[in-house]
Write an enzyme that holds these catalytic residues in place. Structure first.
Site, PDB file in Angstrom:
ATOM      1  N   SER A  43       0.793  -1.231   0.000  1.00  0.00           N
ATOM      2  CA  SER A  43       0.000   0.000   0.000  1.00  0.00           C
ATOM      3  C   SER A  43       0.823   1.278   0.000  1.00  0.00           C
ATOM      4  O   SER A  43       0.293   2.346  -0.317  1.00  0.00           O
ATOM      5  CB  SER A  43      -0.942   0.018   1.207  1.00  0.00           C
ATOM      6  N   ASP A 329      -3.969   8.019   7.659  1.00  0.00           N
ATOM      7  CA  ASP A 329      -4.721   7.107   8.511  1.00  0.00           C
ATOM      8  C   ASP A 329      -3.767   6.471   9.510  1.00  0.00           C
ATOM      9  O   ASP A 329      -2.662   6.963   9.700  1.00  0.00           O
ATOM     10  CB  ASP A 329      -5.506   6.078   7.681  1.00  0.00           C
ATOM     11  N   HIS A 332      -0.679   4.888   7.162  1.00  0.00           N
ATOM     12  CA  HIS A 332      -0.119   5.455   5.933  1.00  0.00           C
ATOM     13  C   HIS A 332       0.164   6.951   6.054  1.00  0.00           C
ATOM     14  O   HIS A 332      -0.697   7.698   6.538  1.00  0.00           O
ATOM     15  CB  HIS A 332      -1.077   5.226   4.765  1.00  0.00           C
TER      16      HIS A 332
END
Length: 358
Positions: A43, A329, A332
Site C-alpha cells: 500500500s 490514517d 499510511h
C-alpha cells in the site's frame, strides 16, 4: 482456499496472454526509448490495483486532498510511487489492473503491479503476493509489451513495509525470537525477488527497508512509540536487509563491472522516525500538528478511516486540515507526509541513473 486462489491467478494470466496477443507491440519509438518505472509491493506503492468494491482506498475520504475523490491510493493524495516518479521526471506509471485501458502514451512511463495489504508471501489480503506481481511483469516482457530496450532504460521501486509481519503475528502471536527468525525468511525471499526483477532486465532496483512500525499511529500508546516493534524494524530487519543489499551489489560487481548500483536500499525508517519524534523538523519548514496522530481514524477501535454504518452514518473522524498531518490514517503517511519524506530521500534517489525525461 489456496487452490482456489492459484486457479484465480492462473485465469488472470491466461486472460492476460490472450489480451497481449490481440493487442500486439505498441510499435512506438518514443514508447520504447522512454525511461520507465516499474513498481511492486504494497500500500505504500499501490496506485489503484486493489479491488474497488473491497478496498477502503476506493472509498471516501481517501483522495481528499488530491484528486478530491477516491482513486485507489492509500492516502489523501500522493503515495511514495507518485513522488519517486515525479523525482525522475516521469508521470506516475499506470496501475496493472487498468493497463489495458491505456495506449502507448501512458504505458511508456512503466507500470505499477503493487497491491495494498500484500507481502512477499500470502497475507490475509485477497491479492497477488510479490512473486505473482513479478510473474505478471515477466509475462508482459515475454509477450513484447516491454522490450529489453525498455528495461535498459528503467528502474524498479519495490515496497515491503510490514504486512508479512502483521499476518505472522495474527497467526502466531508476538514472539520476538520467532518474528526475527521469520524476518530472515522474508529477507531471503525479498532478495530473491529483487534479483529476479534485475535478471528480467530492469537496470536498477530500489528496495525499501521497514518504516518505524512502532511509531505508526496504530502502534502509538500514551504518545509513545512501541519500542519492540521499532527494534524489530530497525535494530534487526533493516540492518540485516541493508547488509544483504550491499552483498548483492558486491556479488553483482564480481560478475560484471558497471557504472551504476544495481540494488539501492531506501531508508524509510529514519526520515519518518525523526519527524515523528521531533529529532528533525519538517524539511518544508511548515509545522505539523501532532505527527503521531492520524488525520482520519475510526470513531472507535472497531472502525477505521472510511467506515460507514449500515444506515449510512460515517463511523470515522477527519481532521480539519490534512495538510498539517504527517499521517493520513493509522498506517499510511499523508500527501503532505510523503512530500516531507521524499525530500529527505533525495540523496538516495540520486543513485538512480535512468534518464530524467518528461
Amino acid at each position: 482456499m489456496e487452490a482456489k486462489r492459484n486457479q484465480q491467478f492462473a485465469l488472470i494470466a491466461l486472460f492476460l496472454s490472450f489480451l497481449i496477443a490481440a493487442r500486439g507491440s505498441a510499435g512506438d519509438d518514443d514508447y520504447h526509448n522512454h525511461p520507465k518505472l516499474f513498481v511492486f509491493g504494497d500500500s505504500y506503492a499501490d496506485t489503484g490495483n486493489d479491488a474497488r468494491l473491497l478496498s477502503e482506498s476506493w472509498m471516501t475520504p481517501y483522495g481528499h486532498s488530491w484528486p478530491h475523490k477516491p482513486d485507489g491510493r492509500w492516502s489523501d493524495g500522493f503515495v511514495l510511487t507518485d513522488y519517486i516518479a515525479k523525482y525522475l521526471g516521469l508521470r506516475t506509471p499506470v496501475a496493472f489492473r487498468s493497463w489495458k485501458n491505456h495506449g502507448p502514451k501512458k504505458l511508456k512511463y512503466g507500470m505499477n503491479f503493487a497491491y495494498g495489504g500484500t507481502g512477499v508471501f500470502d497475507t490475509d489480503a485477497p491479492y497477488p503476493n510479490m512473486t505473482m506481481q513479478i510473474n505478471f511483469f515477466e509475462q508482459l516482457v515475454r509477450k513484447g509489451v516491454y522490450t529489453s530496450q525498455d528495461l535498459e532504460n528503467s528502474a524498479a521501486y519495490v515496497s515491503l513495509v510490514g504486512n508479512d509481519f502483521g499476518y505472522y503475528i495474527s497467526q502466531h502471536g508476538v514472539d520476538p525470537s520467532g518474528i526475527m527468525d521469520y524476518a530472515d525468511v522474508v529477507i531471503a525471499q525479498l532478495a530473491h525477488n529483487a534479483k529476479r526483477i534485475h535478471k528480467i532486465g530492469v537496470k536498477q532496483v530500489l528496495v525499501t527497508g521497514l518504516p518505524p512500525i512502532g511509531c505508526l499511529p496504530r502502534s502509538i500508546e500514551n504518545n509513545t512509540c512501541n519500542g519492540m516493534y521499532n527494534f524489530l524494524a530497525d535494530d534487526y530487519y533493516n540492518i540485516v536487509w541493508n547488509t544483504t543489499v550491499n552483498q548483492m551489489n558486491l556479488n553483482e560487481s564480481r560478475i560484471r563491472a558497471t557504472d551504476y548500483t544495481p540494488y539501492i536500499y531506501l531508508d524509510l525508517y529514519n526520515p519518518l522516525y525523526n519527524i515523528v519524534t521531533g529529532i528533525t523538523s519538517p524539511p518544508s519548514g511548515k509545522p505539523l500538528d501532532n505527527p503521531m496522530e492520524a488525520c482520519c481514524t475510526g470513531v472507535t477501535d472497531d472502525y477505521y478511516c472510511a467506515s460507514v454504518a449500515t444506515n449510512g452514518t460515517k463511523m470515522y473522524t477527519l481532521c480539519e486540515n490534512p495538510e498539517t498531518k504527517l499521517f493520513w490514517d493509522r498506517s499510511h503517511p499523508s500527501h503532505r507526509g510523503w512530500s516531507e519524506v521524499i525530500y529527505l530521500l533525495r540523496e538516495t534517489l540520486s543513485q538512480l541513473q535512468i534518464p530524467h525525461k518528461k
